[in-house]
Design a protein around this motif. Structure first.
Motif, PDB file in Angstrom:
ATOM      1  N   GLU A 357       0.815  -1.225   0.000  1.00 23.70           N
ATOM      2  CA  GLU A 357       0.000   0.000   0.000  1.00 23.70           C
ATOM      3  C   GLU A 357       0.842   1.265   0.000  1.00 23.70           C
ATOM      4  O   GLU A 357       0.466   2.256  -0.625  1.00 23.70           O
ATOM      5  CB  GLU A 357      -0.959   0.006   1.193  1.00 23.70           C
ATOM      6  N   GLY A 358       1.963   1.259   0.725  1.00 23.72           N
ATOM      7  CA  GLY A 358       2.820   2.442   0.752  1.00 23.72           C
ATOM      8  C   GLY A 358       3.377   2.725  -0.633  1.00 23.72           C
ATOM      9  O   GLY A 358       3.365   3.863  -1.120  1.00 23.72           O
ATOM     10  N   TYR A 359       3.849   1.658  -1.282  1.00 28.72           N
ATOM     11  CA  TYR A 359       4.375   1.832  -2.637  1.00 28.72           C
ATOM     12  C   TYR A 359       3.272   2.216  -3.618  1.00 28.72           C
ATOM     13  O   TYR A 359       3.449   3.098  -4.467  1.00 28.72           O
ATOM     14  CB  TYR A 359       5.117   0.584  -3.110  1.00 28.72           C
ATOM     15  N   ALA A 360       2.113   1.532  -3.529  1.00 32.47           N
ATOM     16  CA  ALA A 360       1.029   1.861  -4.462  1.00 32.47           C
ATOM     17  C   ALA A 360       0.608   3.318  -4.271  1.00 32.47           C
ATOM     18  O   ALA A 360       0.363   4.057  -5.234  1.00 32.47           O
ATOM     19  CB  ALA A 360      -0.157   0.922  -4.266  1.00 32.47           C
ATOM     20  N   GLN A 361       0.552   3.758  -3.014  1.00 32.81           N
ATOM     21  CA  GLN A 361       0.183   5.144  -2.719  1.00 32.81           C
ATOM     22  C   GLN A 361       1.232   6.115  -3.272  1.00 32.81           C
ATOM     23  O   GLN A 361       0.904   7.148  -3.849  1.00 32.81           O
ATOM     24  CB  GLN A 361       0.049   5.326  -1.203  1.00 32.81           C
ATOM     25  N   TYR A 362       2.505   5.749  -3.107  1.00 33.95           N
ATOM     26  CA  TYR A 362       3.572   6.646  -3.555  1.00 33.95           C
ATOM     27  C   TYR A 362       3.628   6.739  -5.083  1.00 33.95           C
ATOM     28  O   TYR A 362       4.099   7.727  -5.641  1.00 33.95           O
ATOM     29  CB  TYR A 362       4.912   6.177  -2.980  1.00 33.95           C
ATOM     30  N   MET A 363       3.125   5.703  -5.752  1.00 34.70           N
ATOM     31  CA  MET A 363       3.109   5.745  -7.214  1.00 34.70           C
ATOM     32  C   MET A 363       2.191   6.847  -7.740  1.00 34.70           C
ATOM     33  O   MET A 363       2.305   7.254  -8.890  1.00 34.70           O
ATOM     34  CB  MET A 363       2.669   4.392  -7.788  1.00 34.70           C
ATOM     35  N   GLN A 364       1.269   7.353  -6.902  1.00 34.46           N
ATOM     36  CA  GLN A 364       0.355   8.389  -7.376  1.00 34.46           C
ATOM     37  C   GLN A 364       1.069   9.737  -7.532  1.00 34.46           C
ATOM     38  O   GLN A 364       1.055  10.308  -8.621  1.00 34.46           O
ATOM     39  CB  GLN A 364      -0.868   8.472  -6.465  1.00 34.46           C
ATOM     40  N   PRO A 365       1.722  10.275  -6.487  1.00 30.98           N
ATOM     41  CA  PRO A 365       2.469  11.521  -6.714  1.00 30.98           C
ATOM     42  C   PRO A 365       3.626  11.341  -7.693  1.00 30.98           C
ATOM     43  O   PRO A 365       3.952  12.283  -8.429  1.00 30.98           O
ATOM     44  CB  PRO A 365       2.969  11.924  -5.325  1.00 30.98           C
ATOM     45  N   LEU A 366       4.230  10.153  -7.720  1.00 38.06           N
ATOM     46  CA  LEU A 366       5.290   9.958  -8.713  1.00 38.06           C
ATOM     47  C   LEU A 366       4.709  10.021 -10.131  1.00 38.06           C
ATOM     48  O   LEU A 366       5.371  10.504 -11.052  1.00 38.06           O
ATOM     49  CB  LEU A 366       6.009   8.617  -8.497  1.00 38.06           C
ATOM     50  N   TYR A 367       3.470   9.558 -10.292  1.00 37.88           N
ATOM     51  CA  TYR A 367       2.815   9.671 -11.604  1.00 37.88           C
ATOM     52  C   TYR A 367       2.463  11.136 -11.890  1.00 37.88           C
ATOM     53  O   TYR A 367       2.609  11.614 -13.015  1.00 37.88           O
ATOM     54  CB  TYR A 367       1.576   8.784 -11.650  1.00 37.88           C
TER      55      TYR A 367
END
Ligand SMILES: [Zn+2]
Length: 573
Positions: A357-367
Motif C-alpha cells: 500500500e505504501g508503494y502503491a500510494q507513492y506511485m500516485q504523486p510519482l505519476y
C-alpha cells in the motif's frame, strides 16, 4: 485495496460507487460468518503453516437468481512437515458433499468443518515433502458483503435493465468465503485453472489468460482461465452482461500486452476514457519500475458494484469514471500499481503490507511528477501528509491478520500503511537519491536489478528483506531509518534552538536510537545540507537571519501545525 480516503473524502468516495438496483434478497452480512472465517493470515497451526499450494483447479457454477454457488476445487498440496490431517480454510456456509484424495473417495466421517476450518483426517500422515491432490465438492449460499470492498463477500447487484451483476471481494476475510484455500499470503497457488459457469448471456472475466469458453445446451457458458500465482484473495467472481473494449500495448521491452476493459452495457464512453489511460500509465510504470509482470497474460479491469480491488490481471474498477484534478483515474492507477507491488512482489506476512500500500500510494504523486512536474507531486504529497495519524507503528514485527493491520480500531496502523508509507518512501528517496531508490525498488519487485520479460518470477518479501536491500544497494546501514519510521509510531522531531549567532538542531526520536538523517536548512535564501551525524548539529547563523528548516518538505517529521490541524478537524467531526 484503495485507501479509505479519510475524513470527508471518504463520504465522497462512497457516493461514487455506481448506482445499482439492489437485487439482494439476502440482507447484507448474511449468512453470518464465524470468527475463524473473518480471519485472514495471522499465526497458523503448524500443520497448516507448512502447506503449500502447487496448483488449484477451481470450477464454480454461479446461480444469481438463487444467490448460490456450487464448486469443485482440486488442490495439489505439498507439506514442509509431516501432518496427520489437512486443515483447509472454508466458510461453513459452503457445506462439503464429497472429498477425494489422490482419486480415492473419503467417507463423510473423515472430514468436519464446525467453525470454518475444514479438517480432513488422513488414512496415514502426509510425509514432509509429499504431495496430495485433494478434490473438494461443495455448494451453498456465500456470505453477502456489508460494505465491499472494506469488508467482504458477495455483491448480488443488477444492471439498470435488471440483469445480474455479480461480484465478490475477499481481501479482509479471505479466500475461504468463496472456495477451499489456504487463507494466508503464502497460501497462494503457483498456478491456477479456473472454470466459471454462468447463466446465458452473461460473461465471467477472471484472472490470467482465457483458455476458452464452453457453451452448454442450456445456454450457460463456462469461462476457462489459466493464471500464475494470484494472491488467494485475488480469485473472485465477476459476472454480468459485460461489453468488452480490447487493445494491445507494445512494451519498450519488446513484448505486446493484451489490454481489456469489461464494462456494463451503456457505459461505453466512460469506459473508453479509462481504457485510454492504460497505455500512458504503462509507459510510466515500465519506465520507472520495470516490465509489467503479467505481460504474457493480460492487463485488464472489470466494472464492479464496489469501488475497487487489486485482483491480479482483472482489477476491480467501480470508480464511476470519475475525473480528478490530478489528471488521472486514481482508482485505476492505484490498483494497477498493485500488479507490481502486491501481485508480483507479495508480503509473506500481512504485517509487511505497507510494501503493497505504501508503494502503491507513492506511485500516485510519482505519476503526477511524471505527467506534470514538481508542483503536482508536492500538492499530492501534501494531501497525504494531513492524513498521517501515527497511532501505531506501520510494522509490528509480529505475524498479523489483515484486520490487525488495515484497521486502526483493531490496533493496526490502518491508513498509515498508505499515506505514511508513501512519506517514508519519499524521505528515503530524498535521502539515498533516485538511482539507489529505484534500484532498491526493482530488487524488491523482481529480486534483481535488471528485470526483463521472462527473467523473473513472482516473489515474496518482507520488511527485513527490504531493509537489507537498502543497505546492500547503498553500502551503508540504514536500519536506524526504518527502526524509527516503520517500527515506531511517533515521528522524529527536529528540536531547534537559537542563541546569539548559534543555531542548534537536534533530532528527537521515539526509542532514543540513533537518527543521523541530514536535513536541508535555508539561511537568508542560502541552502545547505546539514550533516546530522550524532543526531545533532551546530551552525553559525546571524541572529537576524531568516531560517527555514527543510524548505522543500523532503523529510517526514513531526509538525506542530499539522498536529493542531488534526486536533481541530477531530473536534469538528
Ligand atoms: Zn491498495
Amino acid at each position: 485495496m484503495i485507501v479509505t480516503r479519510f475524513t470527508a473524502a471518504l463520504l465522497f468516495a462512497t457516493a461514487l460507487v455506481p448506482a445499482a438496483a439492489d437485487a439482494q434478497t439476502l440482507r447484507r452480512g448474511e449468512p453470518p460468518i464465524t470468527e475463524q472465517t473473518q480471519i485472514s493470515g495471522g499465526e497458523r497451526p503448524a500443520e497448516q503453516a507448512g502447506l503449500r499450494l502447487r496448483h488449484l483447479d477451481l470450477a464454480i457454477e454461479v446461480f444469481p437468481e438463487r444467490q448460490r454457488i456450487a464448486g469443485v476445487a482440486t488442490l495439489t498440496l505439498t507439506t514442509e512437515r509431516t501432518v496427520p490431517r489437512l486443515l483447509i480454510d472454508l466458510d461453513k456456509n459452503l457445506p462439503v458433499s464429497a472429498i477425494s484424495i489422490d482419486g480415492r473417495d473419503l467417507a463423510a466421517s473423515q472430514w468436519s468443518n464446525p467453525e470454518g476450518q475444514l479438517a480432513i483426517t488422513l488414512r496415514r500422515p502426509l510425509r514432509a515433502g509429499a504431495t496430495a491432490q485433494v478434490k473438494i465438492t461443495y455448494a451453498g449460499t456465500p456470505h453477502v458483503a456489508v460494505r465491499a470492498p472494506w469488508d467482504d463477500g458477495m455483491v448480488w447487484a443488477r444492471t439498470q435493465d435488471g440483469k445480474p451483476w455479480v461480484a465478490s471481494t475477499s481481501e479482509g476475510y479471505g479466500c475461504d468465503l468463496l472456495y477451499p484455500c489456504l487463507d494466508f499470503p503464502e497460501g497462494e497457488a503457483e498456478t491456477v485453472d479456473l472454470h466459471f459457469t454462468v447463466p446465458a448471456g452473461l460473461k465471467a472475466p477472471a484472472n490470467g489468460k482465457l483458455v476458452g469458453v464452453d457453451e452448454h445446451s442450456d445456454g450457460r457458458t463456462t469461462w476457462n482461465w489459466h493464471a500464475k500465482s494470484p494472491n488467494p484473495y485475488s480469485l473472485m467472481l465477476n459476472v454480468a452482461p459485460y461489453k468488452e473494449i480490447s487493445g494491445s500495448y507494445h512494451s519498450q521491452y519488446g513484448n505486446d500486452i493484451a489490454l481489456y476493459f469489461w464494462h456494463l452495457p451503456g457505459h461505453e464512453e466512460g469506459a473508453q476514457g479509462v481504457f485510454d489511460e492504460f497505455a500512458p500509465t504503462l509507459d510510466f510504470f515500465e519506465t520507472l519500475i520495470g516490465p509489467y509482470p503479467w505481460g504474457d497474460e493480460k492487463l485488464a479491469i472489470v466494472e464492479t458494484p464496489y469501488l475497487g480491488m487489486e485482483h491480479q490481471t482483472i482489477n476491480a474498477y467501480g470508480n464511476s469514471f470519475a475525473k480528478s484534478y490530478n489528471g488521472f483515474d486514481d482508482l485505476f492507477q492505484h490498483e494497477l500499481a498493485h500488479e507490481w507491488f502486491g501481485n508480483q512482489v507479495t508480503a509473506a506476512n500481512w504485517d509487511d503490507y505497507w510494501i503493497h500500500e505504501g508503494y502503491a500510494q507513492y506511485m500516485q504523486p510519482l505519476y503526477g511528477l511524471w505527467r506534470e512536474g514538481e508542483a503536482r507531486y508536492d500538492v499530492m504529497m501534501d494531501e497525504f501528509r494531513r492524513g498521517i495519524m501515527n497511532q501505531h507503528p506501520i510494522v509490528s514485527g509480529q505475524v498479523r491478520t489483515e484486520e490487525q493491520v488495515y484497521e486502526a480500531e483493531n490496533g493496526g496502523p490502518g491508513n498509515d500503511i498508505y499515506v505514511k508509507g508513501a512519506w517514508v518512501l519519499h524521505t528515503l528517496r530524498n535521502t539515498i537519491g533516485d538511482d539507489a531508490f529505484f534500484e532498491v525498488t526493482r530488487r524488491l519487485v523482481y529480486g534483481r536489478p535488471d528485470p526483463k520479460p521472462g527473467n523473473f518470477e513472482p516473489r515474496f518479501s518482507s520488511t527485513r528483506e527490504y531493509m537489507d536491500i537498502v543497505n546492500d544497494v547503498t553500502g551503508q546501514n540504514y536500519d536506524w531509518f526504518f527502526n524509527v519510521y516503520l517500527y515506531q509510531a511517533a515521528l522524529p522531531k527536529i528540536i531547534e534552538a537559537r542563541q546569539g549567532d548559534t543555531l542548534t538542531l537536534r533530532w528527537q526520536v521515539p526509542g532514543d536510537g540513533p537518527f543521523p538523517l541530514p536535513i536541508e536548512v535555508q539561511v537568508d535564501g542560502e541552502r545547505q545540507l546539514v550533516d546530522m551525524r550524532g543526531g545533532t548539529a551546530t551552525l553559525n547563523v546571524p541572529a537576524s537571519a531568516h531560517v527555514l528548516i527543510d524548505p522543500d518538505a523532503r523529510i517526514l517529521r513531526q509538525s506542530d501545525q499539522i498536529d493542531a490541524y488534526q486536533a481541530y478537524a477531530m473536534r469538528r467531526q
